[in-house]
Design an enzyme around this catalytic site. Structure first.
Site, PDB file in Angstrom:
ATOM      1  N   HIS A  16      76.658 -17.871 -10.155  1.00 36.90           N
ATOM      2  CA  HIS A  16      76.935 -19.249  -9.576  1.00 36.90           C
ATOM      3  C   HIS A  16      77.265 -20.252 -10.656  1.00 36.90           C
ATOM      4  O   HIS A  16      76.248 -21.062 -11.068  1.00 36.90           O
ATOM      5  CB  HIS A  16      75.757 -19.633  -8.830  1.00 36.90           C
ATOM      6  CG  HIS A  16      75.340 -18.799  -7.459  1.00 36.90           C
ATOM      7  ND1 HIS A  16      75.885 -19.295  -6.421  1.00 36.90           N
ATOM      8  CD2 HIS A  16      74.984 -17.914  -7.434  1.00 36.90           C
ATOM      9  CE1 HIS A  16      75.329 -18.522  -5.384  1.00 36.90           C
ATOM     10  NE2 HIS A  16      74.834 -17.361  -6.060  1.00 36.90           N
ATOM     11  N   CYS A  36      79.774 -15.257  -5.776  1.00 34.85           N
ATOM     12  CA  CYS A  36      78.612 -14.560  -5.217  1.00 34.85           C
ATOM     13  C   CYS A  36      79.001 -14.095  -3.922  1.00 34.85           C
ATOM     14  O   CYS A  36      79.846 -13.036  -3.677  1.00 34.85           O
ATOM     15  CB  CYS A  36      77.410 -15.208  -5.244  1.00 34.85           C
ATOM     16  SG  CYS A  36      75.877 -14.369  -4.806  1.00 34.85           S
ATOM     17  N   GLU A  81      78.266 -23.087 -10.398  1.00 34.12           N
ATOM     18  CA  GLU A  81      78.177 -24.414  -9.791  1.00 34.12           C
ATOM     19  C   GLU A  81      76.586 -25.065 -10.058  1.00 34.12           C
ATOM     20  O   GLU A  81      76.599 -26.284  -9.601  1.00 34.12           O
ATOM     21  CB  GLU A  81      78.634 -24.413  -8.375  1.00 34.12           C
ATOM     22  CG  GLU A  81      77.896 -23.897  -7.414  1.00 34.12           C
ATOM     23  CD  GLU A  81      78.003 -22.269  -7.346  1.00 34.12           C
ATOM     24  OE1 GLU A  81      77.443 -21.701  -6.616  1.00 34.12           O
ATOM     25  OE2 GLU A  81      78.690 -21.745  -8.181  1.00 34.12           O
TER      26      GLU A  81
END
Length: 201
Positions: free
Chosen positions: A180, A81, A182
């Site tokens: 994202h 991002c 994560e």
């Protein structure tokens, strides 16, 4: 020899989540706020967050020149991002004083998918990563408008109004995604990056 030492640029953004994901794939994950901490890592993650703020903090913490040098020397870097924006050579809709690391020859449009309220999730197939599409989370995300020769497009949005937009790229040891990983518990991209770092050691 243990797993690779991978730093997460810990100036701003979702640092903790990247540290957890990297630890989950067997890397020795560490936060990086100072040049001395950068010196000991084999690779670096630039997390999601706010790219203009991150750009200023990189200078305040005297990390710009050391990171530029490590990138030039071949250190693997993964930007998600805001991290993708930080790795781009050209940013559209950014602030005039915004400065990144210009490691990947591409044009990125900041906040391309809209504001926070326009955040969304979509499946994205990633070239070179097995196991089916990623459940990708986009939060005020950029997309890639164009890439130069030598930049490999790894993933595009497969449906909806943003269909076919480029959201994952790689140039050599540099990797970037608009989304994202994560935040999803899907560790495949972190494993992919850890393998990249291991191969470069």
């Amino acid at each position: 020899m243990g797993g690779p030492v991978i730093g997460v640029l810990a100036l701003q953004g979702d640092v903790r989540e990247h540290v957890a994901a990297l630890t989950g794939v067997g890397a020795d994950a560490r936060t990086v706020r100072r040049p001395a901490e950068l010196d000991v890592v084999d690779g670096l993650v630039i997390p999601g967050g706010e790219s203009t703020t991150m750009s200023k903090l990189v200078d305040i913490f005297a990390l710009r020149a050391p990171i530029d040098k490590r990138i030039a020397d071949g250190m693997p870097v993964y930007g998600s991002c805001a991290g993708m924006i930080m790795l781009a050579t050209e940013v559209l809709d950014g602030r005039p004083d915004q400065q990144g690391f210009a490691g990947i020859a591409m044009t990125v449009r900041r906040n391309a998918f809209g504001r926070q309220v326009d955040s969304f999730e979509a499946p994205v197939e990633i070239t070179g990563v097995d196991g089916g599409p990623f459940h990708a989370v986009f939060i005020r995300a950029p997309w890639v408008e164009r890439v130069d020769a030598g930049v490999e497009v790894l993933g595009r949005v497969t449906g909806g109004p943003a269909v076919d937009r480029i959201v994952a790229v790689r140039r050599g040891n540099l990797l970037a995604t608009s989304f994202h990983p994560e935040l999803t518990g899907d560790l495949r991209l972190h494993r992919y990056f850890a393998d990249l770092v291991e191969a470069a050691r």
